[in-house]
Design a protein around this motif. Structure first.
Motif, mmCIF file in Angstrom:
data_model
loop_
_atom_site.group_PDB
_atom_site.id
_atom_site.type_symbol
_atom_site.label_atom_id
_atom_site.label_comp_id
_atom_site.label_asym_id
_atom_site.label_seq_id
_atom_site.Cartn_x
_atom_site.Cartn_y
_atom_site.Cartn_z
ATOM 1 N N PHE A 1 -94.668 23.248 35.787
ATOM 2 C CA PHE A 1 -95.030 24.660 35.861
ATOM 3 C C PHE A 1 -96.488 24.870 35.459
ATOM 4 C CE2 PHE A 1 -94.461 29.261 34.576
ATOM 5 C CZ PHE A 1 -94.303 29.705 35.872
ATOM 6 N N THR A 2 -97.365 23.944 35.878
ATOM 7 C CA THR A 2 -98.795 24.070 35.602
ATOM 8 C C THR A 2 -99.566 24.009 36.921
ATOM 9 O OG1 THR A 2 -99.036 21.685 35.315
ATOM 10 C CG2 THR A 2 -98.646 22.987 33.324
ATOM 11 N N GLY B 1 -81.362 30.712 43.120
ATOM 12 C CA GLY B 1 -82.262 31.645 42.453
ATOM 13 C C GLY B 1 -83.687 31.446 42.923
ATOM 14 N N GLY B 2 -84.635 31.936 42.173
ATOM 15 C CA GLY B 2 -86.037 31.763 42.533
ATOM 16 C C GLY B 2 -86.504 32.738 43.581
ATOM 17 N N GLY C 1 -87.109 32.708 46.917
ATOM 18 C CA GLY C 1 -86.388 32.911 48.173
ATOM 19 C C GLY C 1 -84.894 32.708 48.052
ATOM 20 N N GLY C 2 -84.390 32.479 46.847
ATOM 21 C CA GLY C 2 -82.967 32.280 46.644
ATOM 22 C C GLY C 2 -82.511 30.846 46.802
ATOM 23 N N ASN C 3 -83.408 29.955 47.240
ATOM 24 C CA ASN C 3 -83.040 28.559 47.458
ATOM 25 C C ASN C 3 -83.453 27.660 46.304
ATOM 26 O OD1 ASN C 3 -82.046 29.173 50.021
ATOM 27 N ND2 ASN C 3 -84.075 28.991 50.912
ATOM 28 N N GLY C 4 -83.863 28.245 45.195
ATOM 29 C CA GLY C 4 -84.333 27.450 44.061
ATOM 30 C C GLY C 4 -85.806 27.706 43.832
ATOM 31 N N GLY C 5 -86.429 26.866 43.035
ATOM 32 C CA GLY C 5 -87.848 27.036 42.727
ATOM 33 C C GLY C 5 -88.727 26.841 43.937
ATOM 34 N N SER C 6 -89.910 27.411 43.872
ATOM 35 C CA SER C 6 -90.862 27.349 44.982
ATOM 36 C C SER C 6 -92.092 26.543 44.586
ATOM 37 C CB SER C 6 -91.314 28.761 45.366
ATOM 38 O OG SER C 6 -90.229 29.548 45.755
ATOM 39 N N SER D 1 -84.873 29.990 35.597
ATOM 40 C CA SER D 1 -83.923 29.902 34.473
ATOM 41 C C SER D 1 -84.212 28.687 33.586
ATOM 42 C CB SER D 1 -82.484 29.857 34.992
ATOM 43 O OG SER D 1 -82.194 30.994 35.760
ATOM 44 N N GLY D 2 -85.485 28.459 33.295
ATOM 45 C CA GLY D 2 -85.860 27.355 32.418
ATOM 46 C C GLY D 2 -85.935 26.004 33.097
#
Length: 159
Positions: free
Chosen positions: A105-106, A140-141, A143-148, A79-80
């Motif tokens: 995000f690179t 979100g993400g 696994g649902g726990n946030g970003g990976s 979500s940004g």
């Protein structure tokens, strides 16, 4: 049985020695790959935990002087919100190399040569590659726990 008489010509003997040294140098470039296995079922291992978790591992008998290791790392975006993290390489539970995954995000590439000499007497050496999330979304993400954090070895050569 035929016997070979060694040459007494100095130039011929030097040429033979140079050929043998060249052969030895070429064989010194041969490298063995260390197989590392993912601890989950995806092509690129992802971790979304805030505690370190092992994504790749392998067991070896250290019979060489060093391990040349290259990694590929990437954060996530939920979500940004970009996700950053940390990673580490362990030998028998001890951290021997570590770094961060930037929250941009690179894709990042890391490589180094790790010394295996202190472990040459060990019959087995457990090599673990771990990662953890340190910044980013908390829900979100993947696994649902946030970003990976994505991590994959590019190469693992025994030198």
């Amino acid at each position: 049985m035929a016997q070979r008489v060694p040459s007494t010509d100095l130039l011929q003997r030097i040429a033979a020695l140079e050929a043998q040294v060249a052969t030895l140098r070429r064989t010194g470039w041969e490298r063995d790959e260390l197989p590392l296995w993912p601890t989950n079922f995806t092509a690129m291992a992802f971790g979304d935990s805030t505690a370190f978790s092992t994504l790749w591992e392998g067991v070896m008998s250290p019979r060489t002087a060093s391990l040349s290791l290259g990694l590929t790392l990437v954060g996530d975006q939920v979500s940004g919100t970009n996700t950053g993290g940390a990673w580490q390489v362990l030998f028998n539970g001890l951290v021997v190399w570590s770094g961060t995954v930037l929250p941009t995000f690179t894709v990042q590439y890391a490589s180094t040569v790790l010394d295996l000499l202190p472990y040459r007497a060990d019959s087995q050496l457990l090599v673990e590659i771990q990662t953890r999330r340190t910044a980013g979304a908390s829900t979100g993400g993947r696994g649902g726990n946030g970003g990976s954090i994505g991590l994959s070895p590019r190469f693992a050569r025994l030198l």
